[in-house]
Write a protein that holds these residues in place. Structure first.
Motif, PDB file in Angstrom:
ATOM      1  N   VAL A  66       0.838  -1.200   0.000  1.00  0.00           N
ATOM      2  CA  VAL A  66       0.000   0.000   0.000  1.00  0.00           C
ATOM      3  C   VAL A  66       0.871   1.248   0.000  1.00  0.00           C
ATOM      4  CG1 VAL A  66      -1.720   1.312   1.303  1.00  0.00           C
ATOM      5  CG2 VAL A  66      -1.962  -1.163   1.060  1.00  0.00           C
ATOM      6  N   GLY A  67       1.979   1.208   0.748  1.00  0.00           N
ATOM      7  CA  GLY A  67       2.888   2.345   0.736  1.00  0.00           C
ATOM      8  C   GLY A  67       3.498   2.593  -0.631  1.00  0.00           C
ATOM      9  N   VAL A  68       3.857   1.519  -1.333  1.00  0.00           N
ATOM     10  CA  VAL A  68       4.384   1.648  -2.699  1.00  0.00           C
ATOM     11  C   VAL A  68       3.326   2.265  -3.606  1.00  0.00           C
ATOM     12  CG1 VAL A  68       5.087   0.325  -4.741  1.00  0.00           C
ATOM     13  CG2 VAL A  68       6.090  -0.191  -2.514  1.00  0.00           C
ATOM     14  N   GLY A  69       2.077   1.816  -3.456  1.00  0.00           N
ATOM     15  CA  GLY A  69       0.993   2.396  -4.244  1.00  0.00           C
ATOM     16  C   GLY A  69       0.850   3.885  -4.007  1.00  0.00           C
ATOM     17  N   ALA A  70       0.913   4.286  -2.736  1.00  0.00           N
ATOM     18  CA  ALA A  70       0.798   5.713  -2.415  1.00  0.00           C
ATOM     19  C   ALA A  70       1.965   6.496  -3.013  1.00  0.00           C
ATOM     20  CB  ALA A  70       0.746   5.897  -0.902  1.00  0.00           C
ATOM     21  N   GLY A  71       3.168   5.905  -2.965  1.00  0.00           N
ATOM     22  CA  GLY A  71       4.317   6.582  -3.561  1.00  0.00           C
ATOM     23  C   GLY A  71       4.184   6.742  -5.058  1.00  0.00           C
ATOM     24  N   TYR A 102      -5.952   9.593   4.388  1.00  0.00           N
ATOM     25  CA  TYR A 102      -5.570  10.880   4.973  1.00  0.00           C
ATOM     26  C   TYR A 102      -4.827  11.749   3.963  1.00  0.00           C
ATOM     27  CZ  TYR A 102      -3.294  14.277   8.046  1.00  0.00           C
ATOM     28  OH  TYR A 102      -2.847  15.436   8.626  1.00  0.00           O
ATOM     29  N   SER A 103      -3.990  11.107   3.164  1.00  0.00           N
ATOM     30  CA  SER A 103      -3.215  11.843   2.156  1.00  0.00           C
ATOM     31  C   SER A 103      -4.007  12.097   0.885  1.00  0.00           C
ATOM     32  CB  SER A 103      -1.947  11.057   1.814  1.00  0.00           C
ATOM     33  OG  SER A 103      -1.175  10.820   2.975  1.00  0.00           O
ATOM     34  N   ARG A 104      -5.203  11.529   0.821  1.00  0.00           N
ATOM     35  CA  ARG A 104      -6.064  11.602  -0.367  1.00  0.00           C
ATOM     36  C   ARG A 104      -5.277  11.239  -1.636  1.00  0.00           C
ATOM     37  NH1 ARG A 104      -9.154  13.787  -4.158  1.00  0.00           N
ATOM     38  NH2 ARG A 104     -11.406  13.553  -3.886  1.00  0.00           N
ATOM     39  N   ALA A 105      -4.534  10.148  -1.512  1.00  0.00           N
ATOM     40  CA  ALA A 105      -3.723   9.670  -2.638  1.00  0.00           C
ATOM     41  C   ALA A 105      -4.612   9.015  -3.685  1.00  0.00           C
ATOM     42  CB  ALA A 105      -2.682   8.677  -2.140  1.00  0.00           C
ATOM     43  N   ASN A 106      -4.245   9.187  -4.945  1.00  0.00           N
ATOM     44  CA  ASN A 106      -5.035   8.653  -6.055  1.00  0.00           C
ATOM     45  C   ASN A 106      -4.713   7.166  -6.255  1.00  0.00           C
ATOM     46  OD1 ASN A 106      -6.836   8.687  -8.207  1.00  0.00           O
ATOM     47  ND2 ASN A 106      -5.244   9.239  -9.680  1.00  0.00           N
ATOM     48  N   VAL A 107      -5.065   6.368  -5.224  1.00  0.00           N
ATOM     49  CA  VAL A 107      -4.788   4.935  -5.217  1.00  0.00           C
ATOM     50  C   VAL A 107      -6.099   4.175  -5.326  1.00  0.00           C
ATOM     51  CG1 VAL A 107      -3.891   3.011  -3.844  1.00  0.00           C
ATOM     52  CG2 VAL A 107      -2.717   5.225  -3.808  1.00  0.00           C
ATOM     53  N   LYS A 108      -6.117   3.139  -6.154  1.00  0.00           N
ATOM     54  CA  LYS A 108      -7.293   2.283  -6.298  1.00  0.00           C
ATOM     55  C   LYS A 108      -6.984   0.954  -5.602  1.00  0.00           C
ATOM     56  CE  LYS A 108      -8.051   5.763  -8.930  1.00  0.00           C
ATOM     57  NZ  LYS A 108      -8.717   6.965  -8.364  1.00  0.00           N
TER      58      LYS A 108
END
Length: 321
Positions: A66-71, A102-108
């Motif tokens: 999930v962290g890789v996805g957010a990055g 929280y970061s509102r990252a564009n992750v699916k």
């Protein structure tokens, strides 16, 4: 409006997911997939063949995944983070909260094989807590498409949406239940009209609700069927209309009712338009080991159970009058 079910034509929604993801990758070079050593179970083999440099396999390390996805999202990619539902949510909940929502990252976030799909592997592999866990997170849209066509439409919408999305991608084979009913994020779809009672369903429970409505109709009971393919944000307008028009609601979900879709409906109903309800789904216990069909029967999320629950509400209303 009444929809017929092609009961003998069953489909794996993961196939529709895989085909649509490849289409998105073909048209948008930002599209990447991230998985946890789950290329086969996430149906990513074709994606890997076609886009080998756009699939990242982090191994069995869901928090890192999930962290890789957010990055990747921070670097301008559109990542599809794929893993079995219980591990994506249970192991990486902190990262989903902090790095994605929280970061509102564009992750699916693509939760593969949710609910009882891994039946014989037992409660460690049953993904039934995800709605309850994730509904508490602001900024996160939660989708649970019911059939292949809705899976395709939900995935395309998620790609167009700039923000975090959680999608349940079913493994259990299902019939086509949403023909000619367009997917609209945040809006419930009315699959059947009725003014005696409302059946609210989502994902794999939609066929059971439609079958129950057909059986109730044979007894002169007109049941409204609402498909809540968006669990969050909830279509409160559709909930309140159902409560006011029909006066009774049964919810049915392949998830825990404590904090799940049924709870979301009940929270809205009790606040604005209190009516009698029955919530069908997993209760306050760990799921036993068995097939998906056995577990659906065990927890009462079948057409038979929906008909029984509807009958209880209807009889209670008749006795009160």
């Amino acid at each position: 409006m009444t929809l017929a079910i092609a009961a003998h034509e069953l489909h794996d929604c993961r196939q529709a997911f895989a085909e649509t993801l490849a289409e998105l990758a073909e048209s948008d070079p930002r599209t990447v997939a991230v998985c946890n050593d789950s290329i086969g179970s996430s149906n990513l083999k074709n994606f890997q063949r076609r886009f080998p440099d756009r699939l990242i396999n982090v191994g069995i390390a869901e928090q890192n995944m999930v962290g890789v996805g957010a990055g990747l999202a921070g670097g301008g990619r559109v990542p599809y983070v794929c893993a079995a539902a219980p591990f994506l949510t249970g192991r990486a909940l902190e990262q989903i909260k902090a790095d994605v929502a929280y970061s509102r990252a564009n992750v699916k976030l693509c939760a593969m094989s949710p609910g009882f799909a891994y039946g014989q592997l037992g409660p460690t592999h049953h993904g039934v807590e995800d709605f309850a866990w994730l509904r508490t997170l602001p900024e996160l849209t939660i989708l649970t498409p019911a059939d292949p066509e809705e899976t395709r439409e939900a995935l395309r919408w998620a790609h167009s949406y700039d923000g975090p999305v959680y999608l349940r991608i079913g493994r259990t084979k299902v019939p086509d239940v949403t023909p000619h009913v367009p997917f609209r994020a945040g809006r419930a779809a009315r699959l059947r009209d009725g003014d005696d009672i409302t059946l609210i369903c989502a994902g794999t429970t939609v066929p059971a609700a439609l079958e129950a409505a057909a059986r109730l109709a044979a007894d002169g009971v007109h049941a409204r069927v609402l498909n809540f393919s968006t669990v969050k944000p909830l279509d409160e307008e559709a909930v309140l209309a159902a409560a006011r028009d029909t006066g009774r609601i049964v919810t049915v979900e392949e998830a825990n009712v404590h904090g799940g879709l049924g709870s979301a409906i009940a929270e809205t109903v009790v606040t604005h338009a209190p009516v009698p309800m029955r919530l069908l789904g997993v209760g306050d216990e760990f799921t036993p080991t068995g097939s998906a069909a056995f577990l659906a029967d065990y927890f009462g999320i079948t057409a038979d159970a929906v008909v029984r629950a509807a009958g209880e509400l209807l009889r209670a209303g008749a006795d009160a009058s």
